[in-house]
Scaffold this active site. Sequence first.
Site, PDB file in Angstrom:
ATOM      1  N   CYS A  79       0.636  -1.289  -0.011  1.00  0.00           N
ATOM      2  CA  CYS A  79      -0.058  -0.191  -0.127  1.00  0.00           C
ATOM      3  C   CYS A  79       1.070   1.210  -0.075  1.00  0.00           C
ATOM      4  CB  CYS A  79      -0.978  -0.037   1.112  1.00  0.00           C
ATOM      5  SG  CYS A  79      -2.357   0.940   0.794  1.00  0.00           S
ATOM      6  N   HIS A 174      -3.703  -4.996   1.286  1.00  0.00           N
ATOM      7  CA  HIS A 174      -3.110  -5.246   2.822  1.00  0.00           C
ATOM      8  C   HIS A 174      -2.864  -6.828   3.238  1.00  0.00           C
ATOM      9  CE1 HIS A 174      -2.625  -0.993   4.215  1.00  0.00           C
ATOM     10  NE2 HIS A 174      -3.716  -0.735   3.263  1.00  0.00           N
ATOM     11  N   GLU A 176      -1.397  -8.051   5.376  1.00  0.00           N
ATOM     12  CA  GLU A 176      -1.069  -8.096   6.750  1.00  0.00           C
ATOM     13  C   GLU A 176      -2.331  -7.966   7.618  1.00  0.00           C
ATOM     14  OE1 GLU A 176      -0.680  -5.756   5.123  1.00  0.00           O
ATOM     15  OE2 GLU A 176      -1.165  -3.797   6.210  1.00  0.00           O
TER      16      GLU A 176
HETATM   17  N1  GLN Z   1      -3.597   6.485   0.531  1.00  0.00           N
HETATM   18  C1  GLN Z   1      -2.416   6.281   1.390  1.00  0.00           C
HETATM   19  C2  GLN Z   1      -1.214   7.185   0.937  1.00  0.00           C
HETATM   20  O1  GLN Z   1      -1.218   7.648  -0.161  1.00  0.00           O
HETATM   21  C3  GLN Z   1      -1.851   4.582   1.299  1.00  0.00           C
HETATM   22  C4  GLN Z   1      -3.082   3.932   2.090  1.00  0.00           C
HETATM   23  C5  GLN Z   1      -2.646   2.846   2.680  1.00  0.00           C
HETATM   24  O2  GLN Z   1      -1.591   2.643   2.848  1.00  0.00           O
HETATM   25  N2  GLN Z   1      -3.583   2.066   3.273  1.00  0.00           N
HETATM   26  O3  GLN Z   1      -0.112   7.188   1.508  1.00  0.00           O
END
Ligand code: GLN
Length: 191
Positions: A79, A174, A176
């Site tokens: 992410c 995610h 995790e």
């Molecule tokens: N939208 C977040 C960002 O730009 C990432 C979201 C996440 O890690 N759940 O950093």
Amino acid sequence: MVRVGVLALQGDVREHREMLESLEVEVVSVKRPEDLRDIRGIIFPGGESTAIAHLLRSSGLKDPLSELIQQGFPVFGTCAGLILLSREILDGRADQWSFGALDVAVRRNGYGRQIASFEVPVEVDGIGQVEAVFIRAPKIEQAANEVTVLASLDKDGTHPVLVRNGNLWGCSFHPELTTDSRIHDAFVQSL
Ligand code: GLN
């Protein structure tokens, strides 16, 4: 036992730690440059990519990590962590930097804002079906030819959500946040 780091500046560090601990890996929370010593690979967690980028600078971790990555050090970015690894950030903050190591272009919040968080089953190459949890996830809009798509939202691979190029792994969702440790295990086995 293999020692694996989790970048522990901001984000869901604890969940990654727990997942790795369930795999009987020695886990190191990486907060400063000396924590990089003796680890075989590192996970960049989800969180807020601009906050993590800021803390990478102030902690002094940015340069040593950048050097390690250039030398082929294994990193799994999930992410926000994927955003930090990517070559190009679309809809990023004007001053937002990344390591530029994984040859993909990602759009921040490309699947919508918090309200648009969702969970879907995806088929992962070599693993099988996993539940993928998306939270303000970055969308991989482009991937270089040498980047392998391990999972995609579509059968034809046009919406990659888990990619790998050699030692670098990137995931929009995610892994995790479920009880399924197979993706972490695949990363650990590669070390
Ligand atoms: N939208 C977040 C960002 O730009 C990432 C979201 C996440 O890690 N759940 O950093």
